[in-house]
Design a protein around this motif. Structure first.
Motif, PDB file in Angstrom:
ATOM      1  N   LYS A 193      17.234  65.138 127.648  1.00  0.00           N
ATOM      2  CA  LYS A 193      15.976  65.654 128.201  1.00  0.00           C
ATOM      3  C   LYS A 193      15.963  65.591 129.726  1.00  0.00           C
ATOM      4  N   ARG A 194      16.763  64.695 130.311  1.00  0.00           N
ATOM      5  CA  ARG A 194      16.861  64.589 131.775  1.00  0.00           C
ATOM      6  C   ARG A 194      17.887  65.564 132.365  1.00  0.00           C
ATOM      7  N   CYS A 195      18.696  66.147 131.532  1.00  0.00           N
ATOM      8  CA  CYS A 195      19.771  67.033 131.986  1.00  0.00           C
ATOM      9  C   CYS A 195      19.200  68.303 132.615  1.00  0.00           C
ATOM     10  N   PRO A 196      19.790  68.748 133.739  1.00  0.00           N
ATOM     11  CA  PRO A 196      19.376  70.050 134.245  1.00  0.00           C
ATOM     12  C   PRO A 196      19.787  71.132 133.250  1.00  0.00           C
ATOM     13  N   ASN A 197      19.062  72.232 133.243  1.00  0.00           N
ATOM     14  CA  ASN A 197      19.425  73.333 132.352  1.00  0.00           C
ATOM     15  C   ASN A 197      20.857  73.752 132.674  1.00  0.00           C
ATOM     16  N   PRO A 198      21.769  73.688 131.693  1.00  0.00           N
ATOM     17  CA  PRO A 198      23.162  74.006 131.969  1.00  0.00           C
ATOM     18  C   PRO A 198      23.458  75.504 132.034  1.00  0.00           C
ATOM     19  N   MET A 199      22.456  76.323 131.808  1.00  0.00           N
ATOM     20  CA  MET A 199      22.628  77.785 131.842  1.00  0.00           C
ATOM     21  C   MET A 199      21.532  78.385 132.716  1.00  0.00           C
ATOM     22  N   PHE A 200      21.667  79.670 133.016  1.00  0.00           N
ATOM     23  CA  PHE A 200      20.682  80.336 133.865  1.00  0.00           C
ATOM     24  C   PHE A 200      19.400  80.682 133.116  1.00  0.00           C
TER      25      PHE A 200
ATOM     26  N   GLN B  30      24.223  75.777 143.000  1.00  0.00           N
ATOM     27  CA  GLN B  30      23.189  74.766 142.776  1.00  0.00           C
ATOM     28  C   GLN B  30      23.324  74.133 141.409  1.00  0.00           C
ATOM     29  N   MET B  31      23.690  74.931 140.394  1.00  0.00           N
ATOM     30  CA  MET B  31      23.873  74.399 139.052  1.00  0.00           C
ATOM     31  C   MET B  31      24.998  73.347 139.051  1.00  0.00           C
TER      32      MET B  31
ATOM     33  N   ILE C 147      25.975  71.525 141.587  1.00  0.00           N
ATOM     34  CA  ILE C 147      25.475  70.344 142.303  1.00  0.00           C
ATOM     35  C   ILE C 147      24.565  69.520 141.394  1.00  0.00           C
ATOM     36  N   ASP C 148      23.615  70.184 140.730  1.00  0.00           N
ATOM     37  CA  ASP C 148      22.681  69.479 139.852  1.00  0.00           C
ATOM     38  C   ASP C 148      23.412  68.792 138.698  1.00  0.00           C
ATOM     39  N   MET C 149      24.382  69.492 138.108  1.00  0.00           N
ATOM     40  CA  MET C 149      25.111  68.915 136.983  1.00  0.00           C
ATOM     41  C   MET C 149      25.995  67.767 137.464  1.00  0.00           C
ATOM     42  N   GLY C 150      26.575  67.892 138.648  1.00  0.00           N
ATOM     43  CA  GLY C 150      27.368  66.801 139.215  1.00  0.00           C
ATOM     44  C   GLY C 150      26.542  65.549 139.415  1.00  0.00           C
ATOM     45  N   LYS C 151      25.329  65.721 139.922  1.00  0.00           N
ATOM     46  CA  LYS C 151      24.434  64.569 140.116  1.00  0.00           C
ATOM     47  C   LYS C 151      24.065  63.929 138.775  1.00  0.00           C
ATOM     48  N   PHE C 152      23.824  64.763 137.760  1.00  0.00           N
ATOM     49  CA  PHE C 152      23.504  64.235 136.429  1.00  0.00           C
ATOM     50  C   PHE C 152      24.694  63.464 135.865  1.00  0.00           C
ATOM     51  N   ASN C 153      25.904  64.024 136.006  1.00  0.00           N
ATOM     52  CA  ASN C 153      27.105  63.332 135.530  1.00  0.00           C
ATOM     53  C   ASN C 153      27.283  61.996 136.250  1.00  0.00           C
ATOM     54  N   GLU C 154      26.971  61.977 137.527  1.00  0.00           N
ATOM     55  CA  GLU C 154      27.057  60.747 138.303  1.00  0.00           C
ATOM     56  C   GLU C 154      26.089  59.694 137.751  1.00  0.00           C
ATOM     57  N   GLU C 155      24.876  60.117 137.377  1.00  0.00           N
ATOM     58  CA  GLU C 155      23.911  59.204 136.760  1.00  0.00           C
ATOM     59  C   GLU C 155      24.456  58.627 135.453  1.00  0.00           C
ATOM     60  N   LEU C 156      25.080  59.507 134.655  1.00  0.00           N
ATOM     61  CA  LEU C 156      25.646  59.065 133.381  1.00  0.00           C
ATOM     62  C   LEU C 156      26.745  58.030 133.601  1.00  0.00           C
ATOM     63  N   VAL C 157      27.598  58.273 134.595  1.00  0.00           N
ATOM     64  CA  VAL C 157      28.672  57.325 134.907  1.00  0.00           C
ATOM     65  C   VAL C 157      28.083  56.007 135.388  1.00  0.00           C
TER      66      VAL C 157
END
Length: 143
Positions: A98-105, A25-26, A28-38
């Motif tokens: 601030k919009r980034c998902p938490n990159p750690m557990f 899930q992390m 997936i969430d980070m991939g979606k955030f990176n996609e937003e940045l792109v």
């Protein structure tokens, strides 16, 4: 303005990645955030880094060089990943983080630092050094 955004390491990230639903899930969430940045034209580059046990440091003392093998102490002082962003100012960079998902557990930190630009050195850099840096920049742009 270019900034480097550092994802700080944690004790968990220094242990490496083990497959799990939470890790999936992390990603997936980070991939979606990176996609937003792109899509926003912000992301220039970025990647995750392996734990410091895979790394080396080179210590300088005058002309002497000493190679130090990882792992390195103080996980919270290490970098687990990075982005290079092109933003209008530091406030925009903060809003993206601030919009980034938490990159750690668990608890984690992300650090934002602006790059020096050649304009920052206009009063201190010799013309010869500026020419060298400009030439390197051109070579990189043409790669």
């Amino acid at each position: 303005m270019r900034v480097m955004v550092f994802v700080k390491a944690t004790e968990d990230s220094e242990q490496g990645m083990q497959p799990s639903p939470e890790l999936n899930q992390m990603f997936i969430d980070m991939g979606k955030f990176n996609e937003e940045l792109v899509n926003a034209g912000v992301l220039v580059a970025g990647d995750g880094l392996k734990p410091s046990s895979f790394g080396k440091r080179v210590a300088f003392d005058g002309s002497r060089r000493t190679v130090i093998d990882g792992p390195f102490a103080e996980a919270r002082e290490l970098v687990a990943g990075y982005w290079i962003w092109e933003v209008k100012d530091m406030d925009e960079a903060v809003e993206w983080v601030k919009r980034c998902p938490n990159p750690m557990f668990g608890p984690s930190e992300i650090e934002i630092r602006p790059f020096y630009e050649m304009e920052d050195f206009v009063d201190v850099i010799p013309a010869e050094a500026a020419e060298i840096h400009d030439g390197v920049g051109e070579k990189l742009a043409n790669r």
